[in-house]
Motif scaffolding. Sequence first.
Motif, PDB file in Angstrom:
ATOM      1  N   LYS A  44      13.740 -13.969 -21.905  1.00  0.00           N
ATOM      2  CA  LYS A  44      14.792 -14.317 -21.579  1.00  0.00           C
ATOM      3  C   LYS A  44      15.242 -15.429 -22.112  1.00  0.00           C
ATOM      4  N   SER A  45      14.338 -16.604 -21.750  1.00  0.00           N
ATOM      5  CA  SER A  45      14.888 -17.943 -22.281  1.00  0.00           C
ATOM      6  C   SER A  45      14.630 -17.943 -23.725  1.00  0.00           C
ATOM      7  N   ILE A  48      18.187 -16.792 -25.215  1.00  0.00           N
ATOM      8  CA  ILE A  48      19.049 -18.139 -24.771  1.00  0.00           C
ATOM      9  C   ILE A  48      18.741 -19.125 -25.921  1.00  0.00           C
ATOM     10  N   TYR A  84      24.332 -25.510 -21.585  1.00  0.00           N
ATOM     11  CA  TYR A  84      23.245 -25.169 -21.404  1.00  0.00           C
ATOM     12  C   TYR A  84      22.578 -25.737 -20.197  1.00  0.00           C
ATOM     13  N   PRO A  86      19.052 -25.876 -18.877  1.00  0.00           N
ATOM     14  CA  PRO A  86      17.788 -25.250 -19.325  1.00  0.00           C
ATOM     15  C   PRO A  86      16.901 -25.101 -17.969  1.00  0.00           C
ATOM     16  N   GLU A  87      15.895 -24.425 -17.821  1.00  0.00           N
ATOM     17  CA  GLU A  87      14.815 -24.384 -16.889  1.00  0.00           C
ATOM     18  C   GLU A  87      14.396 -25.651 -16.727  1.00  0.00           C
ATOM     19  N   ASP A 162      19.732 -21.306 -16.782  1.00  0.00           N
ATOM     20  CA  ASP A 162      18.422 -20.683 -16.845  1.00  0.00           C
ATOM     21  C   ASP A 162      17.650 -21.016 -15.578  1.00  0.00           C
ATOM     22  N   GLU A 163      17.082 -20.313 -14.764  1.00  0.00           N
ATOM     23  CA  GLU A 163      16.512 -20.263 -13.335  1.00  0.00           C
ATOM     24  C   GLU A 163      17.106 -21.682 -12.615  1.00  0.00           C
ATOM     25  N   VAL A 193      20.302 -16.707 -15.576  1.00  0.00           N
ATOM     26  CA  VAL A 193      18.999 -16.134 -15.379  1.00  0.00           C
ATOM     27  C   VAL A 193      18.566 -16.590 -13.962  1.00  0.00           C
ATOM     28  N   ASP A 194      18.005 -15.457 -13.214  1.00  0.00           N
ATOM     29  CA  ASP A 194      17.587 -16.073 -11.840  1.00  0.00           C
ATOM     30  C   ASP A 194      16.948 -14.778 -11.395  1.00  0.00           C
TER      31      ASP A 194
END
Length: 237
Positions: A44-45, A48, A84, A86-87, A162-163, A193-194
């Motif tokens: 997923k990451s 992205i 974006y 990011p995580e 993301d997360e 994304v989660d």
Amino acid sequence: MSNMLLEAKEVHTYYGASHILHGIDFSIREGEGIALMGRNGMGKSTLIKSMLGIVRPRHGRVLVRGDDYSRARTFQTAQQGIAYVPEGRGIFKSLTVRENLLMSARAGIDGRREWTFERVMETFPRLGERINNGGWQLSGGEQQMLTIGRALMTNPDLLILDEATEGLAPLIAMEIWRIVKEIRRTGIATVIVDKNHGAVTSICDRAMILVKGQVVFDGTSDEIRAQPELIQKHLGV
Ligand SMILES: Nc1ncnc2c1ncn2[C@@H]1O[C@H](COP(=O)(O)OP(=O)(O)OP(=O)(O)O)[C@@H](O)[C@H]1O
């Protein structure tokens, strides 16, 4: 149909010799919300990052508003109204909440300035109470809110999270979901994304599942909710 914002076409991405993405097609239109799902390590990451030019796909194309951005630098893609988160966040810890927000402020690509400092303060009341605090003084949840607030200060057309609730206490995660719903209502397209499948599919109209760098499901959130066996098979623990 509204306009296409971001697309991946037959994207293959590698880290060295490891072939991670195996010909992924992805697309998101203006105003759309997509839940990008899959177990840990499914890509997923990487998808992205491949679309944002952070990682360079070896094959395939990336389009932004229909134009080829396969070789574009990340800042050029960001300038197209793509924000974006990011995580793992990434605020400037030595700056205050106010400074973190103001340094990101800019108009959207059509000159829109809907997301002002004041509006971010209204949307994130907790940040309002911390406005002169340094980034290092914030809790994990507050840092996450600040990262999202900073992304909104760029007046994006597309927000990629993301997360966003990873590692946060349940009540703080709920507050983040409330904010994300509010952002969705303003018409900003969103990729989320989660691990909380229920939350993401209720917020997003479409869902996509990745397994080992391939798309195994791409459909509406209603369709995926009607197939609990699919969720169990590809996302269950
Ligand atoms: N910089 C890197 N170098 C080498 N391998 C990497 C790198 N980043 C990720 N990977 C590997 O690529 C695969 C996909 O990782 P990716 O982070 O895209 O997965 P993900 O679906 O986002 O999962 P997660 O939720 O764990 O981040 C994994 O096997 C991971 O170990």
